[in-house]
Design an enzyme around this catalytic site. Sequence first.
Site, PDB file in Angstrom:
ATOM      1  CG  HIS A  81      -0.487   0.237   2.503  1.00  0.00           C
ATOM      2  ND1 HIS A  81      -0.566   1.327   3.120  1.00  0.00           N
ATOM      3  CD2 HIS A  81       0.047  -0.579   3.446  1.00  0.00           C
ATOM      4  CE1 HIS A  81      -0.058   1.217   4.341  1.00  0.00           C
ATOM      5  NE2 HIS A  81       0.486   0.176   4.499  1.00  0.00           N
TER       6      HIS A  81
ATOM      7  CB  CYS B 222       4.387   6.030  15.272  1.00  0.00           C
ATOM      8  SG  CYS B 222       4.429   4.684  14.234  1.00  0.00           S
TER       9      CYS B 222
HETATM   10  N1  PMP Z   1       7.809   0.138   8.170  1.00  0.00           N
HETATM   11  C1  PMP Z   1       7.803   1.230   7.786  1.00  0.00           C
HETATM   12  C2  PMP Z   1       9.018   1.962   7.559  1.00  0.00           C
HETATM   13  C3  PMP Z   1       6.523   1.965   7.521  1.00  0.00           C
HETATM   14  O1  PMP Z   1       6.362   3.115   7.193  1.00  0.00           O
HETATM   15  C4  PMP Z   1       5.470   1.148   7.657  1.00  0.00           C
HETATM   16  C5  PMP Z   1       3.932   1.754   7.536  1.00  0.00           C
HETATM   17  N2  PMP Z   1       3.804   2.794   8.403  1.00  0.00           N
HETATM   18  C6  PMP Z   1       5.519  -0.118   7.979  1.00  0.00           C
HETATM   19  C7  PMP Z   1       6.701  -0.711   8.358  1.00  0.00           C
HETATM   20  C8  PMP Z   1       4.131  -1.065   8.154  1.00  0.00           C
HETATM   21  O2  PMP Z   1       3.795  -1.364   7.163  1.00  0.00           O
HETATM   22  P1  PMP Z   1       2.222  -2.187   6.930  1.00  0.00           P
HETATM   23  O3  PMP Z   1       1.343  -1.106   7.019  1.00  0.00           O
HETATM   24  O4  PMP Z   1       2.127  -2.812   5.680  1.00  0.00           O
HETATM   25  O5  PMP Z   1       1.964  -3.286   8.160  1.00  0.00           O
END
Ligand code: PMP
Length: 390
Positions: free
Chosen positions: A208, A336
């Site tokens: 996404h 976050c």
């Molecule tokens: N790692 C980083 C650096 C991210 O920016 C994000 C999303 N905010 C994630 C992991 C988590 O990804 P997901 O939304 O696919 O669980």
Amino acid sequence: MEELQSGFIYLDHAATTKPSDSVIQAVASCMTECYGNPSSLHGLGLQAQLRMEHTRKIIANSMGIAPETILFTSGATESNNLAIRGASCTYGRRKKHIITSAVEHASVRNTIRALEEQGYTVTRIVPDENGQFRAQDFIDAVTDQTFLISIMLVENETGRILPVGEVFRKIKKKYPDIITHCDAVQAYMKIPVKISTLQADLLSISAHKIHGIKGAGALYIRKGVRLTPIMTGGSQEKSLRPGTESVPLIAGFGQAVTEMQNSIETRFQKAIANKNYLLNLLAELPDIIINSDDADPESSKNSPYILNFSVKQIRSEIMLHYLESRHIYVSSGSACSKGAKSGVLSAYRIPDQLADCAIRVSFSEQTTEQELLALVQAIRDGHANLIHKK
Ligand code: PMP
């Protein structure tokens, strides 16, 4: 205004991106024509399996690796959990030390913290006084107890690029048994992500963030690395990720990569131009402090897709809501999830008063100069209005 034709200006692409039309089409066609269970032995099942394997090949090609090393998950949070917990169960029985950075995403940070509470020891490397990570600091942290190192490639709040390749190459040369994991979510399809250059044993990505759909991700697992599953169930994804795969979302992931992989360099240049444009406009405003490393937007130390800055004395959420009233969507730069402080900005020694006022703007290839101009005008008005209300 031209930029408001869609009703709003979206500048929060590091949080998520709009699924592209061709991704939606790929997902919809999969749901209508190809809805079999990929584990079923009949034709419809086979068709679903072929769709999934096609995406596996696309993702593997994009990183220069073999398709069988790609495992589908529900997103990068799951990939990070499986990588870190799975490696700890296998390789962390006798050795108990993990190295990571002080600026990881919550899905790595909190997973490692949970392991720490179970008895593992953790070294968190902090940036130097210039806000940069020194490769040597990670290498110096290795002890005879170290079995895992997990470092993100592009940090998601300010866009700093960590020296993952340099650290992992040096570690693998000297300590080949240490497992190397990289959270490459904010890097994939934005800067080159090649497994051979990074020397990662494990690497997490998410659909996404690249115009795919929420709920699909992948974990690269180097051949020979043995993870212990964190869930039990069927034999899907080599029993490492049991449960029926979401073939439509996976097909959308493949389509997103297909669309983006040939334009990494041109999109990168556009992001640099956007970031420079925004930096120049912000330089005209009072009370703006840049929290990203803006010394050289073209340097390999910073992603041009993310710019984090503070508007002095105006708390993030106040400015965020003001911008929202002007139909501009950005992110609060220090949070976050829903206002919870992540501590990333303080790792760069940004004082709390400034961290509390941080705004994160993140671009896509569709971001225009008019949108950035409208943002800066709104910040200027917001600053003028809100500062008097204090
Ligand atoms: N790692 C980083 C650096 C991210 O920016 C994000 C999303 N905010 C994630 C992991 C988590 O990804 P997901 O939304 O696919 O669980």
